[in-house]
Design a protein around this motif. Sequence first.
Motif, short mmCIF file in Angstrom:
data_model
loop_
_atom_site.label_atom_id
_atom_site.label_comp_id
_atom_site.label_asym_id
_atom_site.label_seq_id
_atom_site.Cartn_x
_atom_site.Cartn_y
_atom_site.Cartn_z
N GLY A 141 -4.83 -3.19 -13.67
CA GLY A 141 -6.03 -2.85 -14.42
C GLY A 141 -7.33 -3.20 -13.72
O GLY A 141 -8.36 -3.30 -14.37
N VAL B 121 -25.03 -8.40 -20.71
CA VAL B 121 -24.62 -7.05 -21.06
C VAL B 121 -24.65 -6.92 -22.57
O VAL B 121 -24.19 -7.81 -23.28
N THR C 123 -10.34 -2.39 -10.91
CA THR C 123 -10.93 -1.30 -10.14
C THR C 123 -10.99 -1.72 -8.67
O THR C 123 -10.75 -2.88 -8.35
N TYR C 124 -11.34 -0.76 -7.84
CA TYR C 124 -11.43 -1.08 -6.42
C TYR C 124 -12.49 -2.14 -6.18
O TYR C 124 -12.36 -2.97 -5.29
N ILE C 125 -13.53 -2.14 -7.02
CA ILE C 125 -14.62 -3.10 -6.83
C ILE C 125 -14.14 -4.53 -7.06
O ILE C 125 -14.39 -5.43 -6.27
N THR C 126 -13.38 -4.72 -8.14
CA THR C 126 -12.84 -6.05 -8.42
C THR C 126 -11.93 -6.50 -7.29
O THR C 126 -12.01 -7.65 -6.82
N ARG D 223 -22.72 -12.60 -18.54
CA ARG D 223 -21.72 -12.74 -17.48
C ARG D 223 -22.32 -13.64 -16.42
O ARG D 223 -23.30 -13.30 -15.77
N PRO E 31 -1.23 1.26 -6.19
CA PRO E 31 -1.43 -0.07 -5.63
C PRO E 31 -1.30 -1.13 -6.72
O PRO E 31 -1.63 -0.87 -7.87
N ALA F 282 3.50 3.77 -5.09
CA ALA F 282 2.85 4.93 -5.68
C ALA F 282 1.46 4.55 -6.21
O ALA F 282 0.48 5.26 -5.99
N ASN G 77 -13.87 -7.41 -4.29
CA ASN G 77 -14.58 -8.67 -4.50
C ASN G 77 -13.67 -9.86 -4.33
O ASN G 77 -14.06 -10.88 -3.75
N TRP H 265 -2.91 -3.72 -7.47
CA TRP H 265 -4.10 -4.17 -8.19
C TRP H 265 -4.55 -3.16 -9.22
O TRP H 265 -5.10 -3.49 -10.25
N ARG H 266 -4.31 -1.87 -8.94
CA ARG H 266 -4.71 -0.89 -9.94
C ARG H 266 -3.75 -0.92 -11.12
O ARG H 266 -4.16 -0.71 -12.27
N SER I 125 0.82 -1.21 0.00
CA SER I 125 0.00 0.00 0.00
C SER I 125 0.85 1.26 0.00
O SER I 125 0.34 2.35 -0.23
N ASN I 126 2.15 1.10 0.26
CA ASN I 126 3.00 2.28 0.27
C ASN I 126 3.51 2.64 -1.13
O ASN I 126 4.11 3.68 -1.32
N LYS J 292 -23.53 -3.87 -25.41
CA LYS J 292 -23.08 -2.50 -25.69
C LYS J 292 -23.85 -1.96 -26.87
O LYS J 292 -24.20 -2.69 -27.78
#
Lengths: 323, 70
Positions: B14, B50, B16-19, B64, B8, B6, B22, B10-11, B3-4, B52
């Motif tokens: 690619g 889904v 998101t925070y949601i993934t 999905r 994270p 620059a 989860n 996981w970001r 977490s320290n 598009k």
Amino acid sequence: MAMAALRREGRRFAPLISPHPMAAIRSSIVPAEEQAPLGVRSISTQIVRNRMKSVKNIQKITKAMKMVAASKLRAIQAKAENSRGLWQPFTALLGDTPSVQVKKDVIVTISSDKGLCGGINSTSVKISKALNKLNSGPDKETKYVILGEKAKAQLIRDSKKDIVLVLTELQKNPLNYTQVSVLADDILKNVEFDALRIIFNKFQSVVAFLPTVSTVLSPEIVEREAESGGKLGELDSYEIEGGETKSEILQNLAEFQFSCVLFNAVLENACSEQGARMSAMDSSSRNAGEMLDRLTLTYNRTRQASITTELIEIISGASALEG
Amino acid sequence: MASNAAVPFWRAAGMTYITYSNICANLVRNCLKEPYKTEAISRERVHFAVSKWTDGKPETPTIRTDTPDV
């Protein structure tokens, strides 16, 4: 031998000579069109009977649908009420700012997949269109993300060009957070936005649904609003722990806020759907009952009228013989 | 500590925070003991379609789902 054959022939010819000795005379007295077809003496009640049967069947179906909706409602209402605790802290922290003006608006319209649930779908479509008009302007674009078949069918008519994403078949399994968060993730990845406006019917009671708008801002807009003061001005007074920067935290928060708000919105809308379906089915079974009453009355009257006519015929015939 | 960094990890991958959350939630669910474990996992099922839209035309919907037999 020849004589016998001739006699037989003669017997066969006999009815041809005078088939109905009286028929010719009677037809000259009574006009031909007043003779009803054989065996029909009064008004047929069969059509009314068939109608009654079909109304009764429809009433059975609507009653069953009401029971189903009622039992589904009970399960989903508890979930929806529990999920309200998810968005409340976000509103306390980031506020709900429906009046914010941004360039890229995305309207998330939530509706149901199935019909027969009163006007909840058209309400959310109407609100979406109103919001679209309210936020439209030069160098602005508004897009739709649609959840559910019913809003899709209504928005296809005049806003085809503005639809970017349609999500359906949500309620195949019972609604849960994982599902809605995966869905929210799909929306976040596929749509560019400055502000997401989620439109749903908030469940208040079985007969009352409030069309509601929840606004989720993108992190950049949150920062912009926080700097310009206003409702979000207090955000700077919070201290940030750990090594992350403020923009990172805000991005995570905005994403999580969106999935939580969407989760609540989907649940509230599903709850409203069941409530609306319940009251719609209740009123339609009541209507079917009223219709059945009216039909029964007509049926009985017709039946009694034909019995009375028959009795009068018999009595007057008898008295004619006596007299 | 991750977490320290620059960005994270996981970001950077690619997500998101949601993934990310989860995946974490799924890990916790898998740590449960048996009668509760299957219950918790079967509760959280994902299924939706889904599609598009580009220029007023729908693309074929993708489904999905995490239940392969459907």
